[in-house]
Design a protein around this motif. Structure first.
Motif, PDB file in Angstrom:
ATOM      1  N   GLN B 242       0.497  -0.969   0.301  1.00 58.87           N
ATOM      2  CA  GLN B 242      -0.359   0.009  -0.063  1.00 58.87           C
ATOM      3  C   GLN B 242       0.596   1.135  -0.317  1.00 58.87           C
ATOM      4  N   THR B 243       2.338   0.755   0.363  1.00 53.07           N
ATOM      5  CA  THR B 243       3.028   2.588   0.608  1.00 53.07           C
ATOM      6  C   THR B 243       3.811   3.078  -0.827  1.00 53.07           C
ATOM      7  N   GLU B 297      -6.189  -6.249  -4.169  1.00 53.99           N
ATOM      8  CA  GLU B 297      -6.345  -5.884  -3.159  1.00 53.99           C
ATOM      9  C   GLU B 297      -5.116  -4.948  -2.886  1.00 53.99           C
ATOM     10  N   ALA B 299      -3.964  -1.843  -2.103  1.00 50.88           N
ATOM     11  CA  ALA B 299      -3.799  -0.626  -1.294  1.00 50.88           C
ATOM     12  C   ALA B 299      -4.361  -0.682  -0.262  1.00 50.88           C
ATOM     13  N   SER B 300      -5.370  -1.928   0.038  1.00 55.01           N
ATOM     14  CA  SER B 300      -4.593  -2.518   1.679  1.00 55.01           C
ATOM     15  C   SER B 300      -3.954  -3.621   2.508  1.00 55.01           C
ATOM     16  N   THR B 514       4.661  14.371   5.004  1.00 53.44           N
ATOM     17  CA  THR B 514       3.386  14.601   4.605  1.00 53.44           C
ATOM     18  C   THR B 514       2.762  15.299   2.938  1.00 53.44           C
ATOM     19  N   ASP B 517       3.413  11.977   1.113  1.00 54.06           N
ATOM     20  CA  ASP B 517       2.038  10.651   1.662  1.00 54.06           C
ATOM     21  C   ASP B 517       1.347  11.555   0.745  1.00 54.06           C
ATOM     22  N   LEU B 518       1.263  12.665  -0.070  1.00 55.05           N
ATOM     23  CA  LEU B 518      -0.209  13.637  -0.935  1.00 55.05           C
ATOM     24  C   LEU B 518       0.307  12.526  -1.834  1.00 55.05           C
ATOM     25  N   VAL B 520       1.995   9.753  -2.743  1.00 57.08           N
ATOM     26  CA  VAL B 520       1.486   8.140  -2.543  1.00 57.08           C
ATOM     27  C   VAL B 520      -0.558   7.911  -3.167  1.00 57.08           C
ATOM     28  N   GLU B 521      -0.521   8.911  -1.725  1.00 58.42           N
ATOM     29  CA  GLU B 521      -2.387   8.849  -1.455  1.00 58.42           C
ATOM     30  C   GLU B 521      -2.827   9.416  -3.183  1.00 58.42           C
ATOM     31  N   THR B 524      -2.126   6.153  -5.739  1.00 53.19           N
ATOM     32  CA  THR B 524      -2.515   5.455  -5.425  1.00 53.19           C
ATOM     33  C   THR B 524      -4.337   5.208  -6.559  1.00 53.19           C
ATOM     34  N   LYS B 525      -4.592   6.762  -6.724  1.00 53.32           N
ATOM     35  CA  LYS B 525      -6.189   6.865  -7.000  1.00 53.32           C
ATOM     36  C   LYS B 525      -5.636   6.420  -8.441  1.00 53.32           C
ATOM     37  N   VAL B 528      -5.272   2.668  -9.081  1.00 57.76           N
ATOM     38  CA  VAL B 528      -6.711   2.411  -8.832  1.00 57.76           C
ATOM     39  C   VAL B 528      -7.896   1.992  -9.770  1.00 57.76           C
ATOM     40  N   ALA B 546       0.531  22.504  -0.920  1.00 62.05           N
ATOM     41  CA  ALA B 546       1.183  22.256   0.408  1.00 62.05           C
ATOM     42  C   ALA B 546       2.215  22.519   0.580  1.00 62.05           C
TER      43      ALA B 546
END
Lengths: 295, 560
Positions: B242-243, B297, B299-300, B514, B517-518, B520-521, B524-525, B528, B546
């Protein structure tokens, strides 16, 4: 003053408690100043004073506001469910005549309360995964499996439901105890008047339970800014940051990981301020609408 | 009612006053203390040292034992990989005995922690520091700012041995980060060297043999292999978590690099992860997700869940570092079979260009001396000693390889912090030696005890099938081991070094993870399919807003 003379022994007994609170809760308040400093542990409280820079830094983060919203959202439903479910369950358990069955139910639902989220997170991830037991059931019914923990829409609800499941046993025990304290004569009178069991519950048990419910609600409102760090931290992933990232997890990534203590203190202070306002508000509301007071 | 309200109001007033007074007090508290840390502190200890060693400046012999016993207190981090002989532990071992015998130094460990950074932060804030200890980049900067560190410039110059100096200063950029205004405040721990920098795509050996595939040269070939694996063995194509850490190891195939600082087209330094090449990589990854090559799966799934799938044979490819064999090898062999392990392949290219490997600034720790320490030179003496044991004693004929193994074998060379460093050449040299050993067999005489150890462990698997030896085999002990595949990268210097080569600017630290993370988030979107590929532009904008712009400016200011 005369009253005090009569009661001095009781006041003396209060002293150790007050001392403990003073030492461990009030004196450390001094540490809040690091929220206004660029804290360097090697310099201690003599670090550079930066005023509200830390607050500005945090509120300028575009994703900080959504974490406040997520926190309130998750915490609110956890608190709500944390009241309704135990009350409902204690009423049901109260109707069980057979003491042994009642007791074993009580113990069974109380058990998860003692498990750590670190362990439960692994178990729940397995249960909720695409190949997990719940999704196998869903597949049998002919639907598509649902990835609960990686769907932003569902993630907060997975947190809310599992948290309520974990905690409702404790609340149930509290309410059951309160129900035991209700004067049996009231029920006897109701029976004489021809009241059904349902009517007894509705008109005797619930109203007499109300103060306890109120007390528990007010107590839990103190945690309205705490949506459960250890639970969410162990189950979330970047894909659900949008709905699942709460203040605490965000601060962890912003500050604690890299030992940025000032950031942690800043957010902690902000959280306390907001909680303080919300708790006072709910307190006055409880007074206004239910006539319930602590002081 | 009224009385009660009043009492509540009063309570709050009291609370608030307490707060106010504590805040009001602070400016006073700050002023008297301020000149202390910021003022000449830095130069003061320097004077001390000039006094002491100056008289016998030329005849300083670092081997000289102290006439009187000297006690040096230290902090140490738990070394979980070390295996001690009976009766020894991290506080009492062959090293500490030698410190006493050869130098008359009693090294006293104040504490050992498996959460060293946190424990050290506590020690720093409570001002209970040992004489010598090791720190990370942020702690190093904080302690320097507070003037809590000894200026070891002079003791270093006087006491450092020639061998140790050549190692310490082998990478001037790294050595420079230990200095402030030309004065030295610590010794860098260095790193494992470029041999350990490239990442690989690991493919399952028995499945590769079954299909008789050529090593994949292009992304299309890799894709074809993964799809074939899926058709034959089910599951999915590539194991990631997930990371996105492991998936992003694949980005160099597309000329994209995650989380380093590179030269932009306009001559400024830019963050690599927001460059257009990353978009190309993400487009491919999104396609992979659609095709089922990436786990639906992922992402989790955290690291452990990812490894679980690998060990259970659900997947035949995994991007990983050079030490896959240690991390996953033994488990998969025990779980499936001794043929089921993965082998490393060079990252295939997506566009025919040569694949370059991103290298972040590699030094992450320093050994430092407390400014109140009476014998700062002990640090240099004991560092020299470690270098002597590891690199000189055998060549000088003082010790045999077996004897040195009692110091450095079983990871006992990891327990000597703060008298500690890594040798960036070791990994490469040891690899060469192990390969020689395998070629020549028992007739080969090892120079490096660690190389011999690795050779023996590799043989454990190759000759006796011990699963625990597979890590060594897949890193140094086979024709297709990670270092064999990556060797040409080191020789041809196929690396892109981050422009942030040294201390991380404070602003960048303040954002914690942070900013990353922004990304990676958002990535990921896209992968998927929750967002279209053009969402990349939005991510870049968000990143800049940011704090990315601020960070970029800070890095440019520091390194341009």
């Amino acid at each position: 003053m005369r009253k005090f003379k009569k009661q001095w022994a009781y006041h003396l007994m209060l002293l150790p408690g007050i001392a403990a609170i003073f030492i461990f809760s009030y004196i450390p308040l001094y540490g809040l100043i690091i929220a206004f400093q660029k804290y360097n542990p090697a310099l201690g409280f003599a670090s550079k004073w930066v005023g509200f820079d830390n607050f500005r830094h945090i509120f300028n983060q575009p994703n900080f506001v959504r974490t406040i919203w997520n926190t309130l959202y998750i915490a609110f439903f956890k608190i709500l469910g944390g009241i309704i479910v135990p009350v409902f369950f204690s009423l049901l358990l109260n109707e069980i005549r057979h003491t042994r069955i009642k007791r074993s139910f009580q113990t069974l639902i109380y058990l998860p309360h003692f498990l750590s989220w670190v362990i439960l997170a692994g178990v729940i991830s397995d249960i909720l995964s695409v190949n997990g037991i719940i999704n196998q059931f869903i597949s049998v019914l002919g639907f598509k499996p649902i990835p609960f923990l990686s769907t932003p829409r569902l993630f907060p609800w997975a947190m809310i439901v599992t948290d309520i499941w974990k905690g409702f046993g404790f609340g149930t025990v509290v309410y059951l105890a309160a129900i035991t304290g209700i004067d049996p004569e009231l029920y006897e009178a109701a029976i004489v008047d021809g009241g059904t069991r349902f009517q007894q519950t509705l008109y005797i048990t619930l109203p007499l339970l109300a103060p306890t419910i109120m007390l528990m609600s007010i107590l839990s409102l103190g945690s309205v800014m705490n949506a459960g760090f250890d639970q969410i931290f162990n189950m979330y992933a970047p894909i659900v940051y949008e709905t699942g990232d709460i203040i605490d997890t965000y601060v962890y990534r912003l500050g604690i990981e890299k030992a940025q203590f000032s950031m942690g203190a800043t957010v902690g202070m902000f959280k306390s301020l907001v909680s303080c306002i919300l708790v006072s508000l709910s307190y006055f509301m409880a007074d206004r609408f239910a006539g319930y007071r602590v002081f | 009612m009224l009385k009660r309200t009043i009492s509540i109001v009063l309570t709050f007033c009291l609370l608030f006053m307490l707060l106010l007074t504590s805040c009001a007090k602070t400016p006073e508290a700050v002023t008297p203390a301020e000149p202390e840390p910021e003022a000449p502190e830095v130069s003061e200890p320097a004077k001390d040292t000039e006094d002491e060693p100056e008289p016998d400046d030329e005849v300083v012999d670092w081997w000289e034992p102290y006439p009187e016993p000297v006690t040096i207190t230290i902090f140490n981090a738990m070394a979980t990989d070390a295996i001690y002989p009976d009766g020894d532990d991290i506080e009492h071992n062959i090293w500490t005995r030698e410190y006493k015998e050869r130098f008359n130094i009693d090294v006293v460990t104040e504490w050992v922690s498996d959460d060293y950074a946190t424990k050290l932060n506590l020690a720093i804030s409570s001002k209970s520091l040992a004489d010598m200890f090791h720190v990370d980049n942020a702690q190093f900067a904080q302690l320097k700012e507070a003037g809590a560190l000894y200026d070891i410039t002079d003791v270093y110059e006087d006491y450092v041995s020639d061998g140790m100096r050549s190692l310490m200063e082998s990478d001037p950029d790294v050595f420079e980060t230990a200095k402030t205004d030309g004065r030295l405040f610590g010794t860098p721990h260095l790193h494992y060297g470029y041999m350990s920098m490239p990442n690989y795509v690991w493919l399952r050996k028995d499945w590769m043999e079954e299909g008789q595939y050529e090593p994949p040269e292009t992304i299309e070939e890799l894709e074809a292999i993964m799809k074939d694996f899926m058709a034959k063995h089910g599951g999915y194509g590539m194991a990631i978590d997930q990371t996105l850490r492991y998936l992003l190891y694949m980005t160099p195939c597309f000329g994209a690099y995650h989380d380093i600082w590179v030269d932009g087209d306009d001559g400024t330094i830019q963050y690599s992860s927001i460059q257009p090449e990353m978009k190309t990589a993400l487009e491919t990854f999104a396609q992979w997700y659609k095709d089922g090559i990436l786990d639906s799966e992922f992402a989790s799934k955290d690291y452990n869940a990812m490894i679980e799938d690998v060990v259970n044979g659900k997947v035949g490819a995994q991007p990983f570092l050079n030490w896959w064999g240690y991390a996953v090898g033994p488990d998969i062999i025990r779980n499936i079979s001794d043929k089921a392990y993965f082998e490393p392949y060079a990252l295939p290219s997506a566009d025919g260009k040569k694949v370059m490997h991103p290298v972040p600034f590699p030094n992450s720790a320093y050994s430092v001396v407390n400014k109140d320490c009476k014998h700062p030179e002990a640090l240099i003496k004991l560092l020299n000693f470690k270098y002597y044991i590891a690199n000189e004693s055998v060549a000088l004929g003082d010790k045999t390889v077996e004897e040195v193994t009692t110091y450095t074998g079983n990871n006992l060379d990891h327990i000597t912090r703060p008298f500690y460093f890594q040798n960036p050449l070791d990994e490469f040299n040891q690899y060469v030696e192990v390969q020689e050993g395998l070629r020549l067999g028992d007739s080969y005489k090892f120079n490096s005890p660690t190389a011999q150890l690795k050779y023996n462990c590799a043989l454990d698997f190759l000759e006796r099938g011990d699963p625990d030896g597979i890590g060594y085999v897949l890193q140094v002990g086979a024709d297709r081991c990670s270092y064999a595949v990556g060797k040409s990268d080191v020789e041809e210097d196929n690396f892109i070094r981050s422009k942030l080569w040294g201390e991380t600017p404070e602003i960048v630290l303040e954002y914690g993870s942070t900013l990353k993370d922004l990304l990676v988030e958002g990535f990921t979107k896209i992968i998927v399919g929750a967002e279209p590929i053009d969402y990349f532009e939005t991510i870049v904008e968000n990143w800049k807003a940011a704090g990315g712009d601020e960070a970029t400016a800070a890095v440019n200011a520091a390194y341009k």
